[in-house]
Motif scaffolding. Sequence first.
Motif, mmCIF file in Angstrom:
data_model
loop_
_atom_site.group_PDB
_atom_site.id
_atom_site.type_symbol
_atom_site.label_atom_id
_atom_site.label_comp_id
_atom_site.label_asym_id
_atom_site.label_seq_id
_atom_site.Cartn_x
_atom_site.Cartn_y
_atom_site.Cartn_z
ATOM 1 N N PHE A 1 -26.108 -7.910 29.248
ATOM 2 C CA PHE A 1 -25.148 -8.438 28.580
ATOM 3 C C PHE A 1 -24.631 -7.079 27.542
ATOM 4 N N TYR A 2 -23.500 -7.308 27.037
ATOM 5 C CA TYR A 2 -22.781 -6.434 25.897
ATOM 6 C C TYR A 2 -22.722 -6.962 24.690
ATOM 7 N N ILE A 3 -23.024 -6.518 23.665
ATOM 8 C CA ILE A 3 -22.880 -6.919 22.377
ATOM 9 C C ILE A 3 -22.288 -6.008 21.324
ATOM 10 N N GLU A 4 -21.308 -6.386 20.320
ATOM 11 C CA GLU A 4 -20.810 -5.592 19.437
ATOM 12 C C GLU A 4 -21.808 -5.581 18.383
ATOM 13 N N GLY A 5 -22.395 -4.407 18.021
ATOM 14 C CA GLY A 5 -23.370 -4.214 16.908
ATOM 15 C C GLY A 5 -22.734 -3.286 15.772
ATOM 16 N N GLU A 6 -23.489 -2.913 14.790
ATOM 17 C CA GLU A 6 -23.191 -2.316 13.558
ATOM 18 C C GLU A 6 -22.584 -0.915 14.104
ATOM 19 N N ALA A 7 -23.346 -0.168 15.023
ATOM 20 C CA ALA A 7 -22.807 1.129 15.460
ATOM 21 C C ALA A 7 -21.923 1.150 16.596
ATOM 22 N N GLY A 8 -21.411 0.248 17.126
ATOM 23 C CA GLY A 8 -20.610 0.142 18.448
ATOM 24 C C GLY A 8 -20.963 -1.091 19.424
ATOM 25 N N VAL A 9 -20.954 -0.870 20.626
ATOM 26 C CA VAL A 9 -21.160 -1.588 21.447
ATOM 27 C C VAL A 9 -22.764 -1.392 22.229
ATOM 28 N N TYR A 10 -23.422 -2.252 22.479
ATOM 29 C CA TYR A 10 -24.822 -2.124 23.053
ATOM 30 C C TYR A 10 -24.857 -2.783 24.392
ATOM 31 N N ASP A 11 -25.480 -2.238 25.289
ATOM 32 C CA ASP A 11 -25.925 -2.935 26.454
ATOM 33 C C ASP A 11 -27.299 -3.312 26.399
ATOM 34 N N ILE A 12 -27.542 -4.507 26.836
ATOM 35 C CA ILE A 12 -28.982 -5.119 26.527
ATOM 36 C C ILE A 12 -29.281 -5.755 27.688
ATOM 37 N N TYR A 13 -30.587 -5.664 28.325
ATOM 38 C CA TYR A 13 -30.906 -5.915 29.466
ATOM 39 C C TYR A 13 -32.142 -6.970 29.110
ATOM 40 N N GLY A 14 -32.144 -8.375 29.952
ATOM 41 C CA GLY A 14 -32.914 -9.324 29.623
ATOM 42 C C GLY A 14 -32.522 -10.160 28.248
ATOM 43 N N ARG A 15 -33.493 -11.056 28.073
ATOM 44 C CA ARG A 15 -33.243 -12.257 26.903
ATOM 45 C C ARG A 15 -33.602 -11.301 25.640
ATOM 46 N N SER A 16 -32.698 -11.972 24.586
ATOM 47 C CA SER A 16 -32.771 -11.226 23.229
ATOM 48 C C SER A 16 -32.766 -12.504 22.325
ATOM 49 N N LEU A 17 -33.099 -12.005 21.045
ATOM 50 C CA LEU A 17 -33.062 -13.051 20.149
ATOM 51 C C LEU A 17 -32.323 -12.482 18.729
ATOM 52 N N VAL A 18 -31.289 -13.089 18.144
ATOM 53 C CA VAL A 18 -30.952 -12.733 17.220
ATOM 54 C C VAL A 18 -31.161 -13.611 15.778
ATOM 55 N N VAL A 19 -31.845 -12.726 14.722
ATOM 56 C CA VAL A 19 -31.992 -13.160 13.527
ATOM 57 C C VAL A 19 -31.437 -12.462 12.346
ATOM 58 N N GLY A 20 -31.798 -12.938 11.222
ATOM 59 C CA GLY A 20 -31.178 -12.116 9.912
ATOM 60 C C GLY A 20 -32.418 -11.383 9.467
ATOM 61 N N SER A 21 -31.885 -10.441 8.579
ATOM 62 C CA SER A 21 -32.785 -9.357 7.955
ATOM 63 C C SER A 21 -32.901 -9.840 6.394
ATOM 64 N N ASP A 22 -33.861 -9.955 5.572
ATOM 65 C CA ASP A 22 -34.023 -9.845 4.119
ATOM 66 C C ASP A 22 -33.744 -8.444 3.336
ATOM 67 N N GLY A 23 -33.338 -7.644 4.237
ATOM 68 C CA GLY A 23 -33.048 -6.162 3.648
ATOM 69 C C GLY A 23 -34.489 -5.428 3.200
ATOM 70 N N GLU A 24 -35.615 -6.202 3.560
ATOM 71 C CA GLU A 24 -36.798 -5.488 3.003
ATOM 72 C C GLU A 24 -37.769 -5.237 4.150
#
Length: 109
Positions: free
Chosen positions: A61-84
Amino acid sequence: MKAILIDPKACSVSEVEWDGKLPSLYRELGCTCVEAIRLPRGGCVYLDEEGRLKGERYDLFYIEGEAGVYDIYGRSLVVGSDGEGGDVDSPFSVEEIQERVRFMILEIN
């Protein structure tokens, strides 16, 4: 914590609970080596670092990220970051991730 699972084989995006531990991340993604890419609003996508190298069929799948569009193969997990360097609940809803994702199925002969 609340996470968003992207499964290109099923062409699905769903909310899941993740305990924040590496062994369960490996199980969820079906891999033994992960990398992360940044999304806007403090989001992070964990993906199989070796996803491109597996098998003769690639579910991607393709996903829009911070630095453009990424192509990703296989399952992925989206989480948040606490900045640290720590993980927190995903800052995105399932619907927001669905808007950012485009699934593609490639058959390699």
